[in-house]
Design a protein around this motif. Structure first.
Motif, short mmCIF file in Angstrom:
data_model
loop_
_atom_site.label_atom_id
_atom_site.label_comp_id
_atom_site.label_asym_id
_atom_site.label_seq_id
_atom_site.Cartn_x
_atom_site.Cartn_y
_atom_site.Cartn_z
N THR A 153 0.80 -1.25 0.13
CA THR A 153 0.02 -0.01 -0.09
C THR A 153 0.99 1.17 -0.10
O THR A 153 2.01 1.09 0.33
CB THR A 153 -1.15 -0.12 1.42
N ASP A 154 0.11 2.22 -0.43
CA ASP A 154 1.16 3.57 -0.29
C ASP A 154 1.27 3.86 1.15
O ASP A 154 0.54 3.56 2.09
CB ASP A 154 0.04 4.58 -0.98
N SER A 155 2.49 4.51 1.41
CA SER A 155 2.80 4.55 2.87
C SER A 155 2.17 5.36 3.62
O SER A 155 2.24 5.70 4.82
CB SER A 155 4.35 5.00 2.81
N ASN A 157 -1.03 5.69 3.19
CA ASN A 157 -2.63 5.22 3.24
C ASN A 157 -2.77 4.71 4.87
O ASN A 157 -2.73 3.55 5.00
CB ASN A 157 -2.53 4.08 2.28
N TRP A 370 6.44 7.65 -5.33
CA TRP A 370 5.93 7.88 -4.06
C TRP A 370 6.52 6.52 -3.23
O TRP A 370 7.20 5.73 -3.68
CB TRP A 370 4.26 7.66 -3.81
N ASP A 372 6.16 3.12 -0.94
CA ASP A 372 5.37 2.04 -0.78
C ASP A 372 5.73 1.12 0.61
O ASP A 372 6.77 1.59 0.99
CB ASP A 372 5.49 1.02 -1.76
#
Length: 409
Positions: A153-155, A157, A370, A372
């Motif tokens: 996931t996006d860090s 999120n 970005w 992760d």
């Protein structure tokens, strides 16, 4: 493929603790669930509130993101047997390397489940539906022999991280970087002293099995990936002067080289950026117009990511020798030009380990890139096996190289 999973009735309470609803978690049925799942997916944009969001279009195939893996499943959560679909989750199982801590021969393989595509209706959140979907997918994974499960996931999120770490007992494991480069209207030149060589799937497999033997998450079925129709090919950049002394068929490596493969994700799903202000949209349009009219200026234009678009995933990224960084940049220029000739490709995307030295040689726009976060869980804590030290001892002694399976993206 036939998957054995039982239908299970699960009860949960809403956030006011006043009402109990019966939840049914079962395997996805295309005939019954397709339209409902597509509607649910259409409600789910990704992004922080008040910021531009990213919409994913699965192009009429809800299992497109897992279809290319041999063992996969999709589960849906419904209110009652005839109720609405309020949640969905996808998962797959594969055999991958777990790296090498120096005490065992390499490569060392382990069976692992990958959890992805968790969605819960915005009207049914905070009811425990996401947790129940994860638990059922983990049970399916254990039945099919997986020792670990992991998710990405996006860090930033926070909701996803809280669910998996606080409620599902996952642990933060790796923090790779997703590096994104726009595909501009102009071509990128490749130096005249560099040759770009297309490598056959058979030779690519041989190279990759040697290069990534000590890495983490390298798939045992790499041959299936390289033979997949979504794989555009494997390419190697070498100095032209080395071609006289290097025979690719010999299986040996040149003294200095860079290598990567190109995966066509736009045949699996497409993306769209939403919620951009009119001013930003106009500015982005202006860069494209200028780049199209005067390509010799090489304006760093922003492609039209506000309509549905696809991207190429570059994976199997590796370089060796003193010219490695320059050769890698030439490979990315070559891949950029492939995307430039494809009207639907707007971005080049790569994912590499946070400490992987190759990271510095990969062109990207930091505003588009970005961090992760990969979280992992041992599925059977009571079972002892030779790979038990993967999550414990290798946290501080792991390889910096992570192989990103393009089927996971």
């Amino acid at each position: 493929m036939s998957l054995n999973i039982s239908e299970e009735n699960l009860s949960t309470y809403d956030n006011t603790n006043k009402k109990t609803e019966e939840i049914v978690v079962r395997q996805y049925d295309e005939e019954k669930d397709k339209l409902a799942v597509e509607e649910l997916e259409g409600q789910c944009d990704f992004g922080q509130r008040g910021q531009p969001s990213l919409f994913t279009d699965l192009m009429g195939d809800p299992i497109s993101r897992i279809r290319n893996l041999p063992l996969h499943v999709m589960l849906v959560a419904k209110y009652g047997n005839d109720g609405d679909v309020v949640g969905v989750i996808r998962g797959c199982i594969k055999t991958v390397t777990r790296g090498n801590n120096g005490s065992t021969p390499c490569p060392v393989y382990v069976k692992i489940a990958y959890v992805l595509g968790l969605r819960v209706s915005s009207h049914h959140r905070r009811l425990g539906i996401g947790t129940k979907l994860v638990e059922n997918l983990e049970e399916w994974s254990k039945i099919n022999g997986a020792k670990y499960a992991y998710m990405a996931t996006d860090s930033s999120n926070e909701a996803s991280i809280k669910l998996f770490i606080s409620k599902c007992n996952y642990a933060k494991f790796r923090t790779p970087s997703v590096l994104v480069q726009p595909v501009h209207a102009h071509y990128k030149p490749v130096a005249s002293d560099i040759a770009i060589v297309r490598v056959s799937p058979q030779l690519s497999e041989s190279f990759y099995r040697r290069i990534f033997a000590n890495s983490e998450f390298f798939p045992k079925d790499i041959d299936h990936i390289l033979d997949n129709k979504l794989n555009f090919g494997t390419f190697m950049a070498v100095p032209k002067k080395t071609l006289l002394n290097w025979d690719p068929k010999s299986g040996s490596f040149p003294t200095t080289f860079a290598i990567l493969s190109v995966w066509n994700t736009k045949e699996v799903y497409k993306l769209q950026v939403r919620g951009v202000s009119s001013l930003k949209y106009a500015c982005c349009l202006g860069t494209r117009v200028l780049d199209s009219w005067m390509p010799w200026l090489r304006v760093p234009s922003i492609p039209n990511i506000f309509k549905m678009f696809g991207f190429y995933l570059l994976y199997g990224i590796h370089m060796e020798g003193k010219d490695g960084p320059r050769l890698m940049k030439s490979l990315y220029a070559f891949a950029h030009n492939m995307g430039r000739n494809d009207k639907e490709c707007r971005l080049l995307v790569s994912e590499v380990g946070f400490d992987d030295p190759i990271k510095e040689a990969i062109p990207r726009w930091n505003k588009f890139s970005w961090g992760d976060l990969w979280c992992m869980k041992k599925l059977d804590v009571n079972e002892l096996s030779e790979d038990d030290n993967w999550m414990e001892s290798q946290v501080s002694n792991s390889s910096s190289v992570i192989f990103v399976d393009p089927r996971d993206f």
